[in-house]
Design an enzyme around this catalytic site. Structure first.
Site, mmCIF file in Angstrom:
data_model
loop_
_atom_site.group_PDB
_atom_site.id
_atom_site.type_symbol
_atom_site.label_atom_id
_atom_site.label_comp_id
_atom_site.label_asym_id
_atom_site.label_seq_id
_atom_site.Cartn_x
_atom_site.Cartn_y
_atom_site.Cartn_z
ATOM 1 N N GLU A 191 -2.549 0.658 13.767
ATOM 2 C CA GLU A 191 -1.546 1.623 14.237
ATOM 3 C C GLU A 191 -2.026 3.073 14.145
ATOM 4 O OE1 GLU A 191 2.028 0.661 12.103
ATOM 5 O OE2 GLU A 191 2.368 -1.160 13.252
ATOM 6 N N GLN B 230 -5.369 -0.604 9.411
ATOM 7 C CA GLN B 230 -5.478 -1.987 8.942
ATOM 8 C C GLN B 230 -6.489 -2.747 9.781
ATOM 9 O OE1 GLN B 230 -1.503 -1.743 10.589
ATOM 10 N NE2 GLN B 230 -1.510 -3.975 10.597
#
Length: 465
Positions: free
Chosen positions: A211, A324
């Site tokens: 993100e 991530q």
């Protein structure tokens, strides 16, 4: 009337009978689910706490799912995300497959809402919401919400894995195939055969799992996962037409599916564009990621993490920095498509750029670390996952538990140290034992059979229970 029934049942049964019923239920649960770790009591406690909380939190009725915070806090307002399919579903698929089926039935129950969502986005087929409770999109921030269209491919992957692990073709024929075909239809409409890339199939303006990089062309994770989905959808159309012709005819009528469409799925999969950097010998996270400036980790103080709470998204989007696992996650999910050398090269590039500002990240890094032989790295990432809530590692447990990370701690043991994979329907293991432990043991349900796997320094014992 339901309340009256329950009151009557409780009154009639009495406390002892209800307690015994609960005891029997939990005995059955632990017989299929317990993980034993010898050599670390804190981790043993952590893994059991996590498995219990997952059972407490999960919907079992086909119309509810499992929230990113379970039932424990107001973080994320009780919404369901891809956390379910990518983290929690595998835990249930290999321990309590009947619960997995119910979680997938939730997606089928909300398929009409997904069709409406695709229409809102001016696309054909179905687009599942990034965050939801009843099937409607509840994400307010589209660059890191709606644009994460990989959720369609994540759900398709989960269906594929569930069917491979259980042989439950009944689910596939009655519900799963319709989800698979409608989301494949979406991909064909969203992507296109790009003359500027020699006719390769490209998917533009999406956000991958990371993100901290938003609205990009050809996110490698997304393209890999869509390719896998389209091959599977094409294959299933063939199997259904041969083995379940009546069901298949009914479904074709219902969604107006043509044979031409299924052939184009195959063509798009064959021609899928995957960005690759020859100079570095690695897959590019997307078309432009590798040309950006690397984030200055050296001069970022510890109190500036998570970055998202301290920098404007646009600042983050301009840099090579990950929230991530992204491509690293694709290497786990589609592991048979990457050589060991590929995995090592890609991991070594992306790992230093990853902040793990998402609780979903350490377990995936733990799994790939174990696979490439870095048990020290695997262990330290595992350690961050397994007691995240008991020790309030991220300092936000007041908002609720991290259910995906809890399931991730199970994945770290089973897929990481245990090396379990289910490629093409063949279950395999490649166990290693971290130096900190004497041994460990876990159980796997696959094809209706219960396996016990015990690993120590000197031996691995597989028992068919």
């Amino acid at each position: 009337s339901r309340s009256n029934e329950i009151l009557h049942l409780a009154d009639h049964s009495g406390f002892e009978a209800l307690a015994q019923e609960q005891q029997a239920y939990l005995d059955r649960y632990w017989a299929h689910t317990d993980v034993e770790i010898h050599g670390d009591l804190a981790l043993q406690q952590g893994i059991r706490f996590n498995a219990f909380q997952l059972l407490q939190s999960v919907g079992r009725d086909g119309v509810t799912n499992i929230g990113a915070k379970g039932l424990t806090g107001e973080g994320y307002e009780g919404h369901y995300f891809w956390d379910t399919e990518m983290y929690m579903l595998p835990f249930f698929t290999f321990t309590q497959p009947e619960i997995s089926r119910k979680l997938l039935e939730f997606r089928y129950a909300t398929l009409d809402k997904a069709r409406e969502r695709a229409a809102v986005m001016s696309q054909k087929g179905a687009l599942f919401p990034w965050r939801t409770i009843d099937g409607a999109e509840n994400s307010a921030y589209f660059p890191a919400g709606t644009a994460q269209m990989h959720i369609n491919a994540d759900i398709a992957y989960a269906i594929k894995q569930y069917v491979l692990a259980t042989g439950d073709y009944d689910f596939l024929v009655t519900k799963g195939a319709e989800i698979l075909f409608e989301t494949s239809r979406f991909w064909l409409d969203l992507g296109y055969f790009n003359p500027a890339r020699g006719g390769a199939f490209c998917i533009d303006a999406v956000t991958g799992p990371d993100e901290y990089t938003a609205i990009v062309n050809n996110n490698a994770y997304t393209n890999f996962m869509v390719q896998d989905q389209l091959y599977y959808a094409h294959e299933m159309a063939g199997i259904l037409s041969k083995q379940y012709p009546e069901h298949f005819e009914r479904l074709k009528q219902k969604i107006s599916l043509t044979e031409h469409e299924t052939l184009v799925w195959l063509e798009a999969a064959d021609k899928m564009f995957i960005p690759f950097d020859e100079g570095l010998g690695i897959y590019a996270q997307d078309d432009t990621f590798l040309s950006k400036k690397k984030w200055d980790f050296e001069h970022t103080p510890a109190d500036k993490y998570p970055l998202l709470l301290n920098y404007h998204p646009l600042v983050i989007y301009r840099h090579q920095v990950l929230k991530q696992a992204d491509l690293v996650m694709a290497m786990f999910l589609l592991g048979d498509q990457f050589s060991l050398a590929d995995k090592i090269r890609n991991y070594n590039y992306y790992e230093p750029l990853t902040t793990h500002d998402s609780s979903l990240s350490p377990c995936i890094h733990s799994i790939i670390s174990a696979e490439i032989g870095d048990l020290t790295g695997a262990y330290s990432y595992f350690d961050r996952t397994v007691r995240m809530d008991l020790d309030d590692i991220n300092r936000n447990v007041k908002d609720g538990l991290h259910t995906a990370a809890m399931a991730g701690s199970w994945l770290s043991i089973v897929n990481g140290f245990g090396g379990m994979r289910l490629c093409g329907g063949m279950l395999s293991f490649n166990p290693s034992v971290p130096a900190q432990w004497e041994s460990y043991r876990f159980k796997i349900t696959c094809a209706g059979q219960l396996l016990d796997i015990f690993a120590s320094d000197t031996e691995v014992i597989y028992t068919l229970l």
